[in-house]
Scaffold this motif. Structure first.
Motif, PDB file in Angstrom:
ATOM      1  N   TRP A 267      18.048 -13.264 -31.753  1.00 38.13           N
ATOM      2  CA  TRP A 267      18.984 -13.729 -30.767  1.00 38.13           C
ATOM      3  C   TRP A 267      18.899 -15.074 -29.887  1.00 38.13           C
ATOM      4  CZ3 TRP A 267      15.578 -10.550 -26.950  1.00 38.13           C
ATOM      5  CH2 TRP A 267      15.140  -9.869 -27.344  1.00 38.13           C
ATOM      6  N   PHE A 268      20.018 -15.278 -29.251  1.00 33.05           N
ATOM      7  CA  PHE A 268      20.654 -16.189 -28.964  1.00 33.05           C
ATOM      8  C   PHE A 268      19.652 -17.330 -28.325  1.00 33.05           C
ATOM      9  CE2 PHE A 268      23.670 -13.095 -28.058  1.00 33.05           C
ATOM     10  CZ  PHE A 268      24.620 -13.136 -28.271  1.00 33.05           C
ATOM     11  N   ASN A 269      18.434 -16.660 -28.016  1.00 32.77           N
ATOM     12  CA  ASN A 269      17.152 -18.455 -27.713  1.00 32.77           C
ATOM     13  C   ASN A 269      17.670 -18.279 -28.937  1.00 32.77           C
ATOM     14  OD1 ASN A 269      15.110 -16.066 -28.336  1.00 32.77           O
ATOM     15  ND2 ASN A 269      14.062 -16.685 -27.010  1.00 32.77           N
ATOM     16  N   MET A 270      16.720 -18.026 -29.981  1.00 33.80           N
ATOM     17  CA  MET A 270      16.205 -18.427 -31.152  1.00 33.80           C
ATOM     18  C   MET A 270      17.017 -19.369 -31.817  1.00 33.80           C
ATOM     19  SD  MET A 270      12.586 -17.744 -31.158  1.00 33.80           S
ATOM     20  CE  MET A 270      11.423 -16.315 -30.994  1.00 33.80           C
ATOM     21  N   SER A 271      18.403 -18.963 -31.794  1.00 34.54           N
ATOM     22  CA  SER A 271      19.502 -19.761 -32.606  1.00 34.54           C
ATOM     23  C   SER A 271      19.760 -21.048 -31.912  1.00 34.54           C
ATOM     24  CB  SER A 271      20.944 -18.991 -32.597  1.00 34.54           C
ATOM     25  OG  SER A 271      20.635 -17.788 -33.831  1.00 34.54           O
ATOM     26  N   TRP A 272      19.478 -20.873 -30.251  1.00 37.21           N
ATOM     27  CA  TRP A 272      19.979 -21.960 -29.956  1.00 37.21           C
ATOM     28  C   TRP A 272      18.359 -23.176 -30.682  1.00 37.21           C
ATOM     29  CZ3 TRP A 272      16.694 -24.274 -26.274  1.00 37.21           C
ATOM     30  CH2 TRP A 272      16.857 -25.341 -25.529  1.00 37.21           C
ATOM     31  N   MET A 273      17.879 -23.012 -30.472  1.00 36.81           N
ATOM     32  CA  MET A 273      16.404 -23.118 -30.944  1.00 36.81           C
ATOM     33  C   MET A 273      16.476 -23.774 -31.754  1.00 36.81           C
ATOM     34  SD  MET A 273      12.608 -21.880 -29.109  1.00 36.81           S
ATOM     35  CE  MET A 273      12.786 -20.748 -29.119  1.00 36.81           C
ATOM     36  N   VAL A 274      17.561 -23.833 -32.906  1.00 37.39           N
ATOM     37  CA  VAL A 274      17.447 -23.972 -33.993  1.00 37.39           C
ATOM     38  C   VAL A 274      18.695 -24.753 -34.265  1.00 37.39           C
ATOM     39  CG1 VAL A 274      18.021 -22.709 -36.472  1.00 37.39           C
ATOM     40  CG2 VAL A 274      16.395 -21.881 -35.860  1.00 37.39           C
ATOM     41  N   ALA A 275      19.443 -24.057 -32.854  1.00 41.56           N
ATOM     42  CA  ALA A 275      20.772 -25.597 -33.305  1.00 41.56           C
ATOM     43  C   ALA A 275      19.992 -27.022 -32.712  1.00 41.56           C
ATOM     44  CB  ALA A 275      21.780 -25.220 -32.343  1.00 41.56           C
ATOM     45  N   GLU A 276      19.236 -26.535 -32.055  1.00 41.23           N
ATOM     46  CA  GLU A 276      18.420 -28.136 -31.201  1.00 41.23           C
ATOM     47  C   GLU A 276      18.267 -28.702 -32.699  1.00 41.23           C
ATOM     48  OE1 GLU A 276      18.075 -29.058 -27.245  1.00 41.23           O
ATOM     49  OE2 GLU A 276      19.872 -28.223 -28.073  1.00 41.23           O
ATOM     50  N   ALA A 277      17.168 -28.148 -33.181  1.00 37.91           N
ATOM     51  CA  ALA A 277      16.775 -28.550 -33.961  1.00 37.91           C
ATOM     52  C   ALA A 277      17.777 -29.391 -35.363  1.00 37.91           C
ATOM     53  CB  ALA A 277      15.344 -27.949 -34.909  1.00 37.91           C
ATOM     54  N   LEU A 278      18.153 -28.357 -35.323  1.00 38.98           N
ATOM     55  CA  LEU A 278      19.621 -29.102 -36.715  1.00 38.98           C
ATOM     56  C   LEU A 278      20.122 -30.450 -36.032  1.00 38.98           C
ATOM     57  CD1 LEU A 278      20.791 -25.572 -37.592  1.00 38.98           C
ATOM     58  CD2 LEU A 278      19.601 -26.979 -39.384  1.00 38.98           C
ATOM     59  N   GLU A 279      20.259 -30.320 -34.852  1.00 44.30           N
ATOM     60  CA  GLU A 279      20.988 -31.938 -33.843  1.00 44.30           C
ATOM     61  C   GLU A 279      20.150 -32.910 -34.670  1.00 44.30           C
ATOM     62  OE1 GLU A 279      23.983 -33.481 -31.524  1.00 44.30           O
ATOM     63  OE2 GLU A 279      23.750 -31.788 -32.134  1.00 44.30           O
TER      64      GLU A 279
END
Length: 445
Positions: free
Chosen positions: A375-387
């Protein structure tokens, strides 16, 4: 749309855009799904306003039109109940036959404490709202201050968080409990399978399933699952949504839901500081939630999981819900979570986005809703965390795929994590909003 995608690679705020084509096409989807005061998740499948959808949508909208993003949240807050809850859905009265359960099912205006001016569901969704409000303010602080955006919404957010930390702390653990799979946002996640065996499927409501007109049955929860969903919704409604039903069979502490509560407490701290108020209580609350989440960490899985409040058991299944706590600053298990993210359960095998469920599990299904697809929102949140963890290359990898796959497949609801094949409905609003958000280059130290 006020504050369009801009020209020559710049947005209305002058921030550089990584891909103007993605920005323009994402904006077009959001414009098509706009309904005068809010954005519907998808014109056919989801014709009302959904709570956490609107918060994600607002985060993307804030990049091009902070004013419209603010309107999105204003419309949602118009549905807030006297006890502080923000409802899962604010219904469009003209579209009640197009989604079930609708306003006629909930009959919210007959429930004490529900708003008198709009029809809503009685359930809630994950609390990403303060996070969204703060991002909207950051996008244009001057506009926000002129409209008293934070002053208007801070008290409402306080009420919302007080409801979750009070009446929803059903396990006296410091964590909010969900009372229905729909409240998790991850409806048919394997995390709920054991608890769902206690729930009868003999609901009183006729199951018409208008959702199947817009999505393949193999990509949606089953009729039996819907029977159980409606049974729980009926029981919750018939108890006036009072959170005091002692024999209620579904009470779960979800790591995703509570992580977003902690993240939003940190956002409230920033909002309070902007308003000249003390932010320390919110930061303390975020730390307490983070500490309470430790009870949900499962070392053998290398991630967090959900706890069943009815018997205290922690579910031994690895899902995307258990990776989202990477968002929490100073997470004690960040290294283990990163290893799990990049291991065979999730991103190993050249995944393009993060699967919603353990890829090594026998019942993993990359096409079935929350039982495997990305899901796009989940991958987006993971990307935010990785950043936030300094893992900028991997964050950029996920963000790049969010935008690319969104445009290539007409903004799908979710995709196969490895092939990118589209599933669910199309022209999905949070997919467009988060693809839009990722096109804006962030400044980095």
């Amino acid at each position: 749309m006020t504050g369009g995608a801009g020209n020559a690679g710049t947005g209305s705020t002058g921030v550089a855009i990584a891909d103007p084509i993605i920005a323009a096409r994402s904006t077009a989807v959001l414009e098509a799904n706009w309904r005068k005061s809010h954005t519907v998740p998808a014109a056919g499948l989801y014709p009302h306003q959904w709570s956490w959808d609107s918060a994600f949508i607002a985060m993307g909208l804030a990049r091009i039109s902070p004013r419209r993003a603010g309107q999105e949240m204003d419309a949602l807050f118009a549905g807030q109940w006297d006890d502080g809850r923000l409802p899962q859905i604010v219904f469009d009265p003209h579209r009640d036959q197009e989604y079930s359960p609708g306003a006629a099912f909930w009959q919210s205006r007959s429930i004490p404490g529900a708003p008198a001016s709009v029809d809503t569901a009685g359930l809630v969704q994950p609390p990403n709202h303060a996070w969204a409000v703060w991002r909207i303010h950051q996008a244009d602080p001057g506009e926000s201050r002129r409209r008293s955006f934070l002053q208007r919404n801070y008290p409402k957010l306080l009420q919302w968080h007080a409801y979750l930390s009070g009446r929803r702390d059903r396990g006296n653990s410091g964590l909010a409990a969900i009372v229905h799979p729909w409240e998790s946002g991850t409806d048919n996640s394997p995390l709920w399978d054991t608890a769902m065996t206690r729930v009868p499927a003999d609901c009183k409501t006729e199951l018409k399933r208008p959702d199947l007109r817009h999505a393949d049955p193999g990509e949606r929860p089953s009729q039996k699952e819907y029977g159980k969903y409606f049974w729980m919704a009926e029981r919750y409604r018939d108890h006036n949504c009072d959170d005091a039903d002692t024999d209620y069979p579904f009470l779960m502490e979800d790591p995703l839901f509570n992580t977003l509560l902690a993240v939003s407490e940190l956002a409230l701290a920033d909002i309070a500081a902007e308003l000249g108020l003390p932010g320390t209580p919110h930061r303390k609350r975020a730390k307490l939630i983070t500490a309470a989440l430790e009870e949900l960490y499962v070392p053998e899985l290398g991630c967090y999981s959900a706890r069943d409040v009815t018997d205290g058991s922690v579910i031994r299944k690895a899902t995307i819900n258990g990776l989202v706590p990477l968002l929490l600053p100073g997470n004690a298990h960040a290294d283990e979570l990163l290893a799990t993210l990049n291991g065979p359960r999730f991103m190993a095998g050249n995944a393009l986005l993060v699967p919603s469920y353990d890829a090594t599990a026998e019942d993993h299904n990359p096409a079935l809703y929350w039982r495997g697809p990305a899901w796009f929102n989940m991958s987006w949140m993971v990307a935010e965390a990785l950043e936030g963890l300094g893992q900028t290359d991997q964050a950029d990898f996920l963000r790049g795929n969010i935008g690319r796959l969104a445009v290539e497949h007409e903004f799908p609801e979710y995709v196969d994590p490895w092939t990118g094949a589209a599933h669910g409905t199309r022209s999905f609003s949070w997919t467009a909003a988060l693809a839009l958000e990722t096109t804006y280059q962030r400044s980095r130290p």
